[in-house]
Structures are given as structure tokens and as C-alpha cells.
Design a protein around this motif. Structure first.
Motif, PDB file in Angstrom:
ATOM      1  N   ARG A  23      20.851 -56.019  40.608  1.00 30.36           N
ATOM      2  CA  ARG A  23      21.712 -56.883  40.539  1.00 30.36           C
ATOM      3  C   ARG A  23      23.287 -56.489  40.887  1.00 30.36           C
ATOM      4  NH1 ARG A  23      19.908 -62.105  40.542  1.00 30.36           N
ATOM      5  NH2 ARG A  23      17.744 -62.697  40.654  1.00 30.36           N
ATOM      6  N   GLU A  24      23.222 -55.017  39.572  1.00 34.53           N
ATOM      7  CA  GLU A  24      24.468 -55.155  39.734  1.00 34.53           C
ATOM      8  C   GLU A  24      24.996 -53.948  39.000  1.00 34.53           C
ATOM      9  OE1 GLU A  24      24.405 -55.905  34.869  1.00 34.53           O
ATOM     10  OE2 GLU A  24      25.251 -57.106  35.639  1.00 34.53           O
ATOM     11  N   ILE A  25      26.226 -53.086  39.468  1.00 36.08           N
ATOM     12  CA  ILE A  25      26.131 -51.974  39.259  1.00 36.08           C
ATOM     13  C   ILE A  25      25.625 -50.860  38.300  1.00 36.08           C
ATOM     14  CG2 ILE A  25      28.701 -52.148  38.904  1.00 36.08           C
ATOM     15  CD1 ILE A  25      29.201 -49.495  40.496  1.00 36.08           C
ATOM     16  N   GLN A  26      26.500 -51.937  36.998  1.00 38.36           N
ATOM     17  CA  GLN A  26      26.120 -51.114  35.524  1.00 38.36           C
ATOM     18  C   GLN A  26      24.338 -50.551  35.945  1.00 38.36           C
ATOM     19  OE1 GLN A  26      27.448 -54.362  35.949  1.00 38.36           O
ATOM     20  NE2 GLN A  26      29.085 -53.656  35.117  1.00 38.36           N
ATOM     21  N   THR A  27      23.428 -52.397  36.065  1.00 34.45           N
ATOM     22  CA  THR A  27      21.764 -51.477  36.603  1.00 34.45           C
ATOM     23  C   THR A  27      21.539 -50.695  37.147  1.00 34.45           C
ATOM     24  OG1 THR A  27      21.316 -54.333  36.024  1.00 34.45           O
ATOM     25  CG2 THR A  27      19.546 -52.582  36.807  1.00 34.45           C
ATOM     26  N   ALA A  28      22.143 -50.199  38.513  1.00 33.23           N
ATOM     27  CA  ALA A  28      22.188 -49.010  39.433  1.00 33.23           C
ATOM     28  C   ALA A  28      22.451 -47.654  38.752  1.00 33.23           C
ATOM     29  CB  ALA A  28      22.381 -49.724  40.875  1.00 33.23           C
ATOM     30  N   LEU A  29      23.799 -47.941  37.453  1.00 32.96           N
ATOM     31  CA  LEU A  29      23.892 -46.342  37.411  1.00 32.96           C
ATOM     32  C   LEU A  29      22.372 -46.084  36.657  1.00 32.96           C
ATOM     33  CD1 LEU A  29      27.652 -46.907  37.850  1.00 32.96           C
ATOM     34  CD2 LEU A  29      26.693 -45.431  38.759  1.00 32.96           C
ATOM     35  N   GLY A  30      22.463 -46.776  35.452  1.00 36.15           N
ATOM     36  CA  GLY A  30      21.312 -47.076  34.386  1.00 36.15           C
ATOM     37  C   GLY A  30      20.368 -46.539  35.253  1.00 36.15           C
ATOM     38  N   LEU A  31      19.411 -47.024  36.482  1.00 38.69           N
ATOM     39  CA  LEU A  31      18.331 -46.124  36.633  1.00 38.69           C
ATOM     40  C   LEU A  31      18.737 -44.729  37.299  1.00 38.69           C
ATOM     41  CD1 LEU A  31      17.150 -49.392  38.535  1.00 38.69           C
ATOM     42  CD2 LEU A  31      16.474 -48.902  36.694  1.00 38.69           C
ATOM     43  N   VAL A  32      19.357 -44.280  38.022  1.00 37.18           N
ATOM     44  CA  VAL A  32      20.155 -42.971  38.146  1.00 37.18           C
ATOM     45  C   VAL A  32      19.998 -42.516  37.113  1.00 37.18           C
ATOM     46  CG1 VAL A  32      21.529 -41.928  38.824  1.00 37.18           C
ATOM     47  CG2 VAL A  32      21.505 -43.608  40.143  1.00 37.18           C
ATOM     48  N   ALA A  33      20.357 -42.924  35.901  1.00 33.31           N
ATOM     49  CA  ALA A  33      20.194 -41.919  34.697  1.00 33.31           C
ATOM     50  C   ALA A  33      19.166 -41.627  34.337  1.00 33.31           C
ATOM     51  CB  ALA A  33      21.214 -42.450  33.862  1.00 33.31           C
ATOM     52  N   ALA A  34      17.984 -42.802  34.193  1.00 29.31           N
ATOM     53  CA  ALA A  34      17.065 -42.708  34.514  1.00 29.31           C
ATOM     54  C   ALA A  34      16.439 -41.630  35.575  1.00 29.31           C
ATOM     55  CB  ALA A  34      15.915 -43.575  33.838  1.00 29.31           C
ATOM     56  N   ALA A  35      16.442 -41.601  35.990  1.00 26.39           N
ATOM     57  CA  ALA A  35      15.920 -40.422  37.321  1.00 26.39           C
ATOM     58  C   ALA A  35      15.263 -41.271  38.932  1.00 26.39           C
ATOM     59  CB  ALA A  35      15.405 -39.074  36.353  1.00 26.39           C
ATOM     60  N   ALA A  36      16.032 -42.651  38.837  1.00 22.73           N
ATOM     61  CA  ALA A  36      14.464 -43.414  39.153  1.00 22.73           C
ATOM     62  C   ALA A  36      15.033 -43.578  41.073  1.00 22.73           C
ATOM     63  CB  ALA A  36      15.113 -44.954  38.699  1.00 22.73           C
ATOM     64  N   GLY A  37      16.760 -42.827  40.993  1.00 24.64           N
ATOM     65  CA  GLY A  37      16.868 -42.558  42.565  1.00 24.64           C
ATOM     66  C   GLY A  37      18.444 -41.865  42.675  1.00 24.64           C
ATOM     67  N   PRO A  88      31.702 -46.890  44.499  1.00 28.90           N
ATOM     68  CA  PRO A  88      33.475 -46.871  44.927  1.00 28.90           C
ATOM     69  C   PRO A  88      33.933 -45.685  44.106  1.00 28.90           C
ATOM     70  CG  PRO A  88      32.453 -48.887  44.669  1.00 28.90           C
ATOM     71  CD  PRO A  88      31.768 -48.122  44.454  1.00 28.90           C
ATOM     72  N   SER A  89      34.136 -44.957  44.921  1.00 25.99           N
ATOM     73  CA  SER A  89      35.402 -43.595  44.249  1.00 25.99           C
ATOM     74  C   SER A  89      35.451 -43.601  42.747  1.00 25.99           C
ATOM     75  CB  SER A  89      36.124 -42.398  44.840  1.00 25.99           C
ATOM     76  OG  SER A  89      36.063 -41.825  43.620  1.00 25.99           O
ATOM     77  N   SER A  90      36.391 -44.887  42.163  1.00 28.59           N
ATOM     78  CA  SER A  90      36.948 -45.247  41.339  1.00 28.59           C
ATOM     79  C   SER A  90      35.667 -45.748  40.131  1.00 28.59           C
ATOM     80  CB  SER A  90      37.543 -46.421  40.958  1.00 28.59           C
ATOM     81  OG  SER A  90      37.239 -48.027  41.527  1.00 28.59           O
ATOM     82  N   ALA A  91      35.174 -46.226  40.019  1.00 27.52           N
ATOM     83  CA  ALA A  91      33.899 -46.283  39.175  1.00 27.52           C
ATOM     84  C   ALA A  91      32.784 -45.339  38.548  1.00 27.52           C
ATOM     85  CB  ALA A  91      32.306 -47.097  39.928  1.00 27.52           C
ATOM     86  N   ARG A  92      33.536 -43.454  39.530  1.00 29.17           N
ATOM     87  CA  ARG A  92      31.993 -42.697  38.654  1.00 29.17           C
ATOM     88  C   ARG A  92      33.067 -43.116  37.247  1.00 29.17           C
ATOM     89  NH1 ARG A  92      34.314 -38.069  42.010  1.00 29.17           N
ATOM     90  NH2 ARG A  92      36.227 -38.788  42.511  1.00 29.17           N
ATOM     91  N   GLN A  93      34.008 -43.480  36.379  1.00 30.09           N
ATOM     92  CA  GLN A  93      34.090 -43.352  34.675  1.00 30.09           C
ATOM     93  C   GLN A  93      33.215 -44.586  34.435  1.00 30.09           C
ATOM     94  OE1 GLN A  93      38.221 -45.475  34.394  1.00 30.09           O
ATOM     95  NE2 GLN A  93      37.806 -45.478  36.181  1.00 30.09           N
ATOM     96  N   MET A  94      32.555 -45.186  35.133  1.00 26.10           N
ATOM     97  CA  MET A  94      30.924 -45.987  34.181  1.00 26.10           C
ATOM     98  C   MET A  94      29.963 -45.210  33.607  1.00 26.10           C
ATOM     99  SD  MET A  94      30.462 -48.936  36.609  1.00 26.10           S
ATOM    100  CE  MET A  94      30.194 -50.023  35.902  1.00 26.10           C
ATOM    101  N   ARG A  95      30.337 -44.331  33.970  1.00 23.71           N
ATOM    102  CA  ARG A  95      28.929 -43.589  33.272  1.00 23.71           C
ATOM    103  C   ARG A  95      29.115 -41.400  33.608  1.00 23.71           C
ATOM    104  NH1 ARG A  95      23.731 -46.464  31.854  1.00 23.71           N
ATOM    105  NH2 ARG A  95      23.084 -44.548  31.040  1.00 23.71           N
ATOM    106  N   ASN A  96      29.251 -41.664  32.870  1.00 24.79           N
ATOM    107  CA  ASN A  96      29.117 -39.457  32.136  1.00 24.79           C
ATOM    108  C   ASN A  96      27.913 -38.855  32.015  1.00 24.79           C
ATOM    109  OD1 ASN A  96      28.304 -40.130  29.654  1.00 24.79           O
ATOM    110  ND2 ASN A  96      30.440 -39.255  28.996  1.00 24.79           N
ATOM    111  N   ASP A  97      26.827 -39.920  31.997  1.00 20.88           N
ATOM    112  CA  ASP A  97      25.186 -38.989  32.371  1.00 20.88           C
ATOM    113  C   ASP A  97      24.679 -38.869  33.571  1.00 20.88           C
ATOM    114  OD1 ASP A  97      24.592 -41.788  32.457  1.00 20.88           O
ATOM    115  OD2 ASP A  97      23.671 -42.150  30.518  1.00 20.88           O
ATOM    116  N   VAL A  98      25.923 -39.261  34.620  1.00 25.28           N
ATOM    117  CA  VAL A  98      25.069 -39.175  35.851  1.00 25.28           C
ATOM    118  C   VAL A  98      26.127 -38.199  36.536  1.00 25.28           C
ATOM    119  CG1 VAL A  98      24.108 -40.812  36.205  1.00 25.28           C
ATOM    120  CG2 VAL A  98      26.172 -40.249  37.331  1.00 25.28           C
ATOM    121  N   HIS A  99      25.512 -37.160  37.781  1.00 21.41           N
ATOM    122  CA  HIS A  99      26.117 -36.412  38.096  1.00 21.41           C
ATOM    123  C   HIS A  99      26.913 -37.180  39.275  1.00 21.41           C
ATOM    124  CE1 HIS A  99      27.468 -32.451  39.886  1.00 21.41           C
ATOM    125  NE2 HIS A  99      27.665 -32.258  40.949  1.00 21.41           N
TER     126      HIS A  99
END
Length: 313
Positions: free
Chosen positions: A225-239, A244-255
Motif C-alpha cells: 500500500r505505501e512506500i514505508q511498507t515497501a522499504l521495510g520489506l526491502v530491509a527484510a531482504a524480501a526484494g 524517487p531519489s529524495s526518499a532515500r532518507q526514509m531508511r538507512n538500513d537499505v542500500h
């Protein structure tokens, strides 16, 4: 034709059922049906196909529904604005936005608006791009900042910038071992996470279209549903997720790695009603121009293609 008939018609169009609409309106079904019939007789066209289950809108009905929503939205705005003036209250400016714009210029713009127009009571409402178009037409918001282009003539749009896209990658994976721009083909074997799940079309469709244009079809696509969930799943190595580039500051536990290609961008779009001559529209455009002249960090070429919006009327 009166406002009551418009409200009756909208209720039937939404419920697709006369009985449910009558219950929602707290009236009997026969007078509801009669009012819709009188409306059709006045217009000289059929608005509803009654033989189908559920009830369906005709082409004329769909057009009338959109126009009726706008009329009632403007009526509510008029009533509320009149009350505020009568009670000596501040004017309300409602701004719709997609979450990723919070990491670009939106917070700065809102601060400038508060400074230049202290009489405005600014309300912020998070809405997906296509939800903003409907909200503008219904009068629920006054301006919107989204990412999806549309073809609705009642809503004017200005592309403010073309923001670069980046791939958010789980740490400690092969793709995370480098910082160079990432070729599209590198995503061939990667599970993809896209957002938002709905409504569509959306940023998710932009991403999928971009990959398909490069003949990249991930083995698995997960919609959230939302970008926060998507990045959380990336951090969990789900994919992997493209954001957008400016949203990189949302999490620092992904590359993060920029995507290669001049078309690997997402527009930031200002939307407002085409017939809206409110002073705040010109003020917003003026303040955006001032912001761009200041060259803030979120406008750097690291995040965007060279671009300046055109506010010509």
C-alpha cells in the motif's frame, strides 16, 4: 433540477442499487426512483441502466455523475467559506500530497505559505495521485502534489521537476556491493516490491512500465500500500523497490543505487482545478519559483534531471 436530485442521483450511482441508496438517504424507494426519472426527463437522456444488476451508469450518466460531484463539492466549499467569512475565521487551503513529496520541496513550500499568507489555515491530506484528481473535482482539496499524469480537462497540471529513480536494495547482497548507477538489466532476477497497491494507475505502474520498456520482467512482483511498507520489506531482504531519489532518507538500513537511463525518472506534478482563480494558486507558483531559484539540496542534479517548470498561462 435541484441539489436534492443531484444528491439522490449520486447516492444511486455510488450504491449501484436503488434500495440501498434509499436506505442510505432515509427515504422510501418509490420517491427516489421518481426523482431520478424526473431528472432524466429534464435532461432528455437515460442516466442509469436499470435492467442490469447492479444498476449501471450510461455514458451520459458517468459524465453527469462527475459534474454533479463537482457541483456539490463547490456548494459545500461555498457554504464553508461563507461561514468562515461571517465568523471572521481564516480561509482554509487544503493540499493533497503523495508521501514521497515530503522528502522534496513540500515542507519548505508549506512553511513559506504560512509566512506569506498567515490568514490561510493550511490543511495537508495524504492522497494517492489519482485520488487527488477526484478530490480536486469534488472540492475536497484545492491543490495536489502527485506523480501520475492524467487527461482530465477540469484539472490543470504543471510538471515541477523530473526526479531520478533509485533502487532500494537489501544490504549484504551482490547488488549492494557497488554504488555505481544500476543498469535496468540487473533487476532481471530480482523480486520486485511496488507501491501503491491501489488506486491505479499509480507510481507502481510507472515503475512496471519503465522495466517493461527495457524488457525487464521480475520473477515476482509484490504490491504493497505505501512506500514505508515497501522499504521495510526491502530491509527484510524480501526484494528490491524502486523509489524517487529524495526518499532515500526514509531508511538507512537499505542500500541505494541510482537507475541508469534518462527515462528512469518520476515527475512531481502540481495539480489544481482548471477554473480556480484563487489568489493562493498564483502565490504557490510564485513561491515554487523562489524555491527553485534558491537551488535547495533536494533539487540537486544528484536527485533530478536539469529542469525548470513553466508557469505560463
Amino acid at each position: 433540477m435541484d441539489l436534492r436530485q443531484l444528491r439522490y442521483f449520486i447516492a444511486v450511482a455510488r450504491e449501484r442499487n436503488f434500495t440501498r441508496a434509499a436506505e442510505m438517504l432515509h427515504i422510501a424507494q418509490p420517491p427516489l426512483s421518481r426523482q431520478i426519472q424526473l431528472l432524466e426527463e429534464e435532461l432528455g437522456v437515460t442516466l442509469l441502466t436499470r435492467k442490469s444488476r447492479p444498476v449501471r451508469l450510461t455514458e451520459a450518466g458517468r459524465l453527469f455523475y462527475e459534474q454533479a460531484m463537482q457541483v456539490l463539492g463547490r456548494v459545500e466549499q461555498m457554504k464553508e467559506a461563507t461561514r468562515r467569512v461571517g465568523l471572521n475565521q481564516h480561509s482554509v487551503l487544503s493540499i493533497g500530497f503523495v508521501a514521497s513529496t515530503l522528502y522534496g520541496g513540500l515542507p519548505t513550500l508549506v512553511r513559506k505559505l504560512r509566512q506569506h499568507a498567515p490568514n490561510l489555515d493550511i490543511q495537508l491530506l495524504e492522497l494517492m495521485s489519482m485520488q487527488q484528481i477526484q478530490a480536486l473535482k469534488e472540492g475536497r482539496i484545492d491543490v495536489g502534489f502527485g506523480r501520475v499524469r492524467h487527461a482530465d480537462p477540469s484539472v490543470a497540471s504543471i510538471v515541477l521537476r523530473q526526479e531520478r529513480l533509485v533502487a532500494a536494495i537489501p544490504q549484504e547482497t551482490a547488488l549492494a556491493a557497488d554504488t555505481a548507477p544500476l543498469p535496468m538489466k540487473a533487476l532481471l532476477s530480482q523480486n520486485l516490491i511496488v507501491y501503491p497497491k491501489e488506486p491505479r494507475p499509480s507510481f507502481a505502474d510507472q515503475v512496471l512500465s519503465l522495466l517493461h520498456d527495457h524488457d525487464v520482467r521480475p520473477p515476482e512482483v509484490q504490491e504493497v500500500r505505501e512506500i514505508q511498507t515497501a522499504l521495510g520489506l526491502v530491509a527484510a531482504a524480501a526484494g528490491v523497490c524502486i523509489i524517487p531519489s529524495s526518499a532515500r532518507q526514509m531508511r538507512n538500513d537499505v542500500h541505494y543505487r541510482l537507475l541508469e537511463g534518462e527515462h528512469a525518472t518520476s515527475p512531481v506534478i502540481l495539480n489544481h482545478r482548471a477554473n480556480d482563480n484563487g489568489y493562493y494558486i498564483d502565490l504557490i507558483k510564485q513561491l515554487i519559483q523562489e524555491m527553485y531559484a534558491e537551488n535547495p539540496p533536494w533539487l540537486a542534479l544528484e536527485h533530478n534531471l536539469p529542469f525548470r517548470p513553466s508557469f505560463s498561462k
